[in-house]
Design a protein around this motif. Structure first.
Motif, PDB file in Angstrom:
ATOM      1  N   LEU A   1       0.827  -1.198   0.000  1.00  0.00           N
ATOM      2  CA  LEU A   1       0.000   0.000   0.000  1.00  0.00           C
ATOM      3  C   LEU A   1       0.867   1.257   0.000  1.00  0.00           C
ATOM      4  O   LEU A   1       0.606   2.201  -0.750  1.00  0.00           O
ATOM      5  CB  LEU A   1      -0.907  -0.021   1.239  1.00  0.00           C
ATOM      6  N   ALA A   2       1.923   1.246   0.824  1.00  0.00           N
ATOM      7  CA  ALA A   2       2.819   2.408   0.870  1.00  0.00           C
ATOM      8  C   ALA A   2       3.422   2.642  -0.514  1.00  0.00           C
ATOM      9  O   ALA A   2       3.522   3.777  -0.982  1.00  0.00           O
ATOM     10  CB  ALA A   2       3.910   2.187   1.905  1.00  0.00           C
ATOM     11  N   THR A   3       3.800   1.545  -1.183  1.00  0.00           N
ATOM     12  CA  THR A   3       4.408   1.669  -2.509  1.00  0.00           C
ATOM     13  C   THR A   3       3.394   2.207  -3.514  1.00  0.00           C
ATOM     14  O   THR A   3       3.716   3.080  -4.326  1.00  0.00           O
ATOM     15  CB  THR A   3       4.947   0.301  -2.966  1.00  0.00           C
ATOM     16  N   ILE A   4       2.157   1.705  -3.459  1.00  0.00           N
ATOM     17  CA  ILE A   4       1.121   2.193  -4.367  1.00  0.00           C
ATOM     18  C   ILE A   4       0.911   3.690  -4.152  1.00  0.00           C
ATOM     19  O   ILE A   4       0.815   4.464  -5.098  1.00  0.00           O
ATOM     20  CB  ILE A   4      -0.207   1.428  -4.128  1.00  0.00           C
ATOM     21  N   MET A   5       0.882   4.100  -2.882  1.00  0.00           N
ATOM     22  CA  MET A   5       0.574   5.496  -2.581  1.00  0.00           C
ATOM     23  C   MET A   5       1.629   6.453  -3.121  1.00  0.00           C
ATOM     24  O   MET A   5       1.306   7.588  -3.480  1.00  0.00           O
ATOM     25  CB  MET A   5       0.419   5.691  -1.064  1.00  0.00           C
TER      26      MET A   5
ATOM     27  N   TYR B   1      -8.475   4.398  -0.831  1.00  0.00           N
ATOM     28  CA  TYR B   1      -7.086   4.744  -1.130  1.00  0.00           C
ATOM     29  C   TYR B   1      -6.944   5.702  -2.309  1.00  0.00           C
ATOM     30  O   TYR B   1      -6.182   6.662  -2.214  1.00  0.00           O
ATOM     31  CB  TYR B   1      -6.257   3.470  -1.281  1.00  0.00           C
ATOM     32  N   PRO B   2      -7.697   5.480  -3.429  1.00  0.00           N
ATOM     33  CA  PRO B   2      -7.586   6.501  -4.489  1.00  0.00           C
ATOM     34  C   PRO B   2      -8.015   7.884  -4.008  1.00  0.00           C
ATOM     35  O   PRO B   2      -7.406   8.882  -4.387  1.00  0.00           O
ATOM     36  CB  PRO B   2      -8.507   5.991  -5.600  1.00  0.00           C
ATOM     37  N   ILE B   3      -9.018   7.956  -3.125  1.00  0.00           N
ATOM     38  CA  ILE B   3      -9.461   9.262  -2.635  1.00  0.00           C
ATOM     39  C   ILE B   3      -8.384   9.883  -1.745  1.00  0.00           C
ATOM     40  O   ILE B   3      -8.020  11.046  -1.890  1.00  0.00           O
ATOM     41  CB  ILE B   3     -10.811   9.133  -1.881  1.00  0.00           C
ATOM     42  N   MET B   4      -7.811   9.039  -0.859  1.00  0.00           N
ATOM     43  CA  MET B   4      -6.722   9.535  -0.019  1.00  0.00           C
ATOM     44  C   MET B   4      -5.555  10.018  -0.865  1.00  0.00           C
ATOM     45  O   MET B   4      -4.949  11.052  -0.611  1.00  0.00           O
ATOM     46  CB  MET B   4      -6.217   8.410   0.888  1.00  0.00           C
ATOM     47  N   MET B   5      -5.260   9.239  -1.916  1.00  0.00           N
ATOM     48  CA  MET B   5      -4.132   9.569  -2.783  1.00  0.00           C
ATOM     49  C   MET B   5      -4.385  10.902  -3.477  1.00  0.00           C
ATOM     50  O   MET B   5      -3.527  11.792  -3.475  1.00  0.00           O
ATOM     51  CB  MET B   5      -3.942   8.453  -3.816  1.00  0.00           C
ATOM     52  N   ALA B   6      -5.585  11.056  -4.053  1.00  0.00           N
ATOM     53  CA  ALA B   6      -5.910  12.292  -4.757  1.00  0.00           C
ATOM     54  C   ALA B   6      -5.814  13.471  -3.792  1.00  0.00           C
ATOM     55  O   ALA B   6      -5.247  14.512  -4.128  1.00  0.00           O
ATOM     56  CB  ALA B   6      -7.305  12.197  -5.357  1.00  0.00           C
TER      57      ALA B   6
ATOM     58  N   LEU C   1      -5.717   6.598 -10.803  1.00  0.00           N
ATOM     59  CA  LEU C   1      -6.616   6.464  -9.652  1.00  0.00           C
ATOM     60  C   LEU C   1      -7.532   5.248  -9.835  1.00  0.00           C
ATOM     61  O   LEU C   1      -7.811   4.524  -8.881  1.00  0.00           O
ATOM     62  CB  LEU C   1      -7.438   7.745  -9.478  1.00  0.00           C
ATOM     63  N   ALA C   2      -7.967   5.004 -11.094  1.00  0.00           N
ATOM     64  CA  ALA C   2      -8.804   3.832 -11.360  1.00  0.00           C
ATOM     65  C   ALA C   2      -8.026   2.547 -11.098  1.00  0.00           C
ATOM     66  O   ALA C   2      -8.564   1.576 -10.567  1.00  0.00           O
ATOM     67  CB  ALA C   2      -9.306   3.866 -12.798  1.00  0.00           C
TER      68      ALA C   2
END
Lengths: 81, 625
Positions: B364-368, B597-602, B585-586
């Protein structure tokens, strides 16, 4: 486990290095780090000589220093230092 | 198909230590008839397939994540334990267990067999990789092993079908159609239980043979080079260089072909259809959307070709070993290196490549942080702005200022990623010591069949699932930029009157403090589809012909006149951090199985971009003003 690459030893005991993480010692045991088993250092990293690649039985595991510190061994070949 | 049969198909779970050849065995048992998904709520991959036995019994086979123990330490082990105990919501408890063991590593593998026996589920032991064991001089008396364990033992060879036939025969004879409700009970093992099991393993191995600790093996000799403190990183650098050279260079031709093909198809459609809204939707919405997704396919195939070979051969854990110290300093796993490096080409294959990171928290950390690696889609925007605003001059010893700025943008992205990773590590719950305990399996040749199946699964996931979300977003974006149509007698570009245009006008208020004018703000909206689209959109907003071959050439004088240097620098800073690629994000949504996670990332990328641009704009204004 302060051994040089190539050095062999026998596991004396395994215990969690940090009492807050008792599962660490148990997991090491589950991987095979059990009293009486033979270990050998396969390789060590460049920076701070970590992580350490350790042969246990027929498997090899890479351990960080704090993980390796849970394992007390009795060297079978000359120690470095 | 299975619905036709009245009795529910029995469910068999494949269980085993990591690296025991379980997935290769699963591939032979089920062929390419596999369903790959995620377990609900976790980033753990779920693989199910089915098998038709000679007597016509349909058996469902579940490939459970590799586990060292039923006392789970990682979320994938938790899935394995929960499924076996029938505790996982939405999963039926398996009727039968096939415990896959590596014949060359029984000393470790048999402890799991003993644990599974305690569980009380019906079990068969597959003694896998017997060919490799024999070559190493390990001959195991399978009958004796079966007698000692009290369960059937079948010799299999992970990559050949012969041994698998024997396994299917045993399954056919012993597996009964689904009864459900196995009373599996599990009490966590105590230290003395583990030691007792180990004594039992030693005793059994003495009896069946195979209690040999082999001396220096081929893998050891290779490891002396590959894990060497100085040579090892050098070999790694060469391998990574070749992989990324291939991702960039080999993918170029097919990517251009896809672009040309999509464009040609669009032209053909354009000539065929009368001018209408439907035609616009087809060509500028759907086709352009599909094209912008398809174009990543060559990079994904090439990248995964190499990743699967590196993984299958056993090199990937070694690379993680070599990089652990560096990556670990910011709380990442050594395995994060390849996904992050891939993200320089495109964050989508990079995020998909995080599947090689077993620990979900590391993954998850890597994705973020993957979108902070400067992807190739940002280059057209960087090229436009740098070309227009940064003077062509040599700063020092032949170094071009333009090149230095470009390099600084890349460094800013990496530095931002390190900072975010560090914050995530600090925010992470639990012990400050993150376990590594990474097995370095014996090297072996990658198997073509596994490579093919693995590659096909990645393509399928990318095309079907990500394709649908991205496509929907593209159509929405098209609608936003097309409706409502400009009023009669409108003088501005059509997009100005659309919802996207109004959105841009609203954004312009938000972006004024960081120096963006309304033209930039509008161009950022269609730029959400793909970053480089912003260049074309700027052209549309400045009322240039959309078909201009040399968009950069035509835009450059326009923007040098109408933008200030602080505005240009602020836009560069924006592009380093901003979340402006809906496809990414998708993909994050797809890979994490959650909108969280996509929302947090954005949100965090937006905040970083805004602060970064604000500082850049203010500092640049103060210096130039």
């Amino acid at each position: 486990m302060d051994l040089a690459p190539g050095a062999s030893a026998r596991v004396v005991s395994v215990s969690a290095f940090d009492p807050k993480t008792p599962e660490l010692g148990r997991r090491l045991a589950e991987l095979g780090f059990l009293p009486g088993e033979a270990v050998r250092i396969v390789a060590r990293g460049l920076l701070a000589r970590a992580p350490i690649a350790v042969r246990i039985g027929t498997a090899t595991f890479a351990l960080r220093l704090f993980e390796a510190a849970c394992i007390r061994v009795c060297p079978e070949q000359p120690l470095l230092r | 198909m299975d619905a036709a049969t009245s009795v529910p198909s029995p469910l068999i779970a494949l269980v085993g230590n990591p690296n025991c050849g379980k997935t290769a065995l699963f591939n032979i048992l089920t062929g390419s008839r596999q369903k790959v998904a995620n377990y609900a709520g976790v980033t753990v991959e779920r693989k199910e397939g089915s098998l038709l036995t000679p007597s016509g019994l349909r058996i469902r086979i579940l490939d459970l994540p590799g586990a060292y123990s039923l006392d789970a330490l990682t979320p994938d082990e938790q899935v394995t334990a929960d499924v076996l105990l029938g505790r996982r919501a939405g999963e039926t408890q398996p009727d039968h267990v096939v415990c896959v063991t590596d014949a060359t590593n029984l000393r470790q593998n048999l402890r799991l067999v003993l644990s599974l026996k305690r569980l009380g589920l019906p079990m068969v032991v597959a003694l896998n990789m017997t060919d490799i064991a024999r070559r190493k001089g390990i001959v195991i008396d399978a009958d004796r092993l079966a007698a000692e364990l009290g369960v059937p033992v079948v010799e299999t060879v992970g990559v050949k079908t012969a041994g698998v036939q024997a396994l299917i025969k045993v399954l056919n004879a012993t597996v009964s159609p689904s009864r459900g409700g196995n009373a599996a009970v599990w009490l966590p093992l105590s230290a003395s239980d583990i030691e007792h099991d180990q004594a039992e393993v030693r005793r059994i191995l003495q009896l069946v043979g195979g209690d040999r600790l082999n001396g220096v093996t081929f893998s050891d000799r290779l490891d002396a080079l590959v894990l060497h403190p100085l040579l090892g990183p050098l070999i790694l650098a060469v391998i990574l260089f070749l992989v990324f050279q291939a991702v960039f260079a080999w993918a170029q031709v097919p990517m251009d072909e896809i672009k040309l093909g999509v464009a040609a198809f669009g032209d053909w459609l354009a000539a065929l259809l009368p001018t209408s809204l439907l035609k616009d939707l087809l060509i500028n919405g759907i086709l352009a959307g599909v094209g912008s997704v398809l174009v990543f396919l060559p990079q994904i195939i090439i990248l995964f070709f190499f990743i699967l070979i590196l993984e299958d051969s056993g090199y990937l854990p070694r690379a993680a070993f070599l990089l652990d110290r560096v990556m670990g300093s910011v709380g990442l796993s050594g395995r994060a290196f390849i996904p992050l490096l891939s993200s320089f080409a495109c964050a989508i294959p990079g995020i998909m490549a995080t599947r090689t990171i077993q620990n979900p928290r590391d993954r998850l950390a890597t994705i973020m942080i993957a979108p902070l690696m400067t992807c190739s889609a940002r280059l057209p925007v960087y090229a436009l702005i740098i070309g227009a605003f940064i003077p062509r001059r040599t700063v020092w010893a032949g170094l071009q200022l333009q090149g230095v700025v470009l390099f600084a943008l890349y460094v800013a992205g990496v530095a931002g990623a390190m900072a975010v990773a560090f914050v995530l590590k600090r925010a992470g719950r639990g012990s400050s010591f993150q376990a590594l305990m990474l097995e370095l399996p014996a090297y072996h040749w990658p198997n073509l069949r596994n490579l093919g199946i693995g590659l096909w699964q990645r393509v399928e996931i990318f095309m079907s699932r990500v394709g649908t979300i991205i496509l929907a977003l593209m159509v929405i974006l098209w609608a936003l930029s097309s409706f409502p149509a400009p009023p009669p007698g409108a003088t501005g570009p059509p997009i100005q009157y659309s919802i996207a245009g109004h959105l841009g006008a609203w954004l312009a208020v938000l972006f004024k403090p960081i120096g963006f004018n309304w033209q930039i703000s509008i161009a950022l909206v269609p730029g959400l589809a793909a970053r480089e689209v912003a260049v074309g959109a700027l052209g549309t907003v400045y009322a240039l012909s959309a078909t201009a071959n040399d968009m950069n050439g035509a835009l450059t004088p326009l923007i040098t006149q109408s933008w200030s240097l602080p505005t240009a620098l602020s836009l560069l800073a924006w592009y380093v951090f901003a979340p402006q690629c809906l496809s990414t994000l998708a993909t994050v949504k797809r890979e994490t199985n959650s909108w969280r996670y996509p929302i947090m990332m954005a949100a965090y990328l937006f905040a970083m971009a805004y602060v970064g641009s604000w500082i850049t704009f203010r500092v640049a204004t103060a210096l130039t003003g």
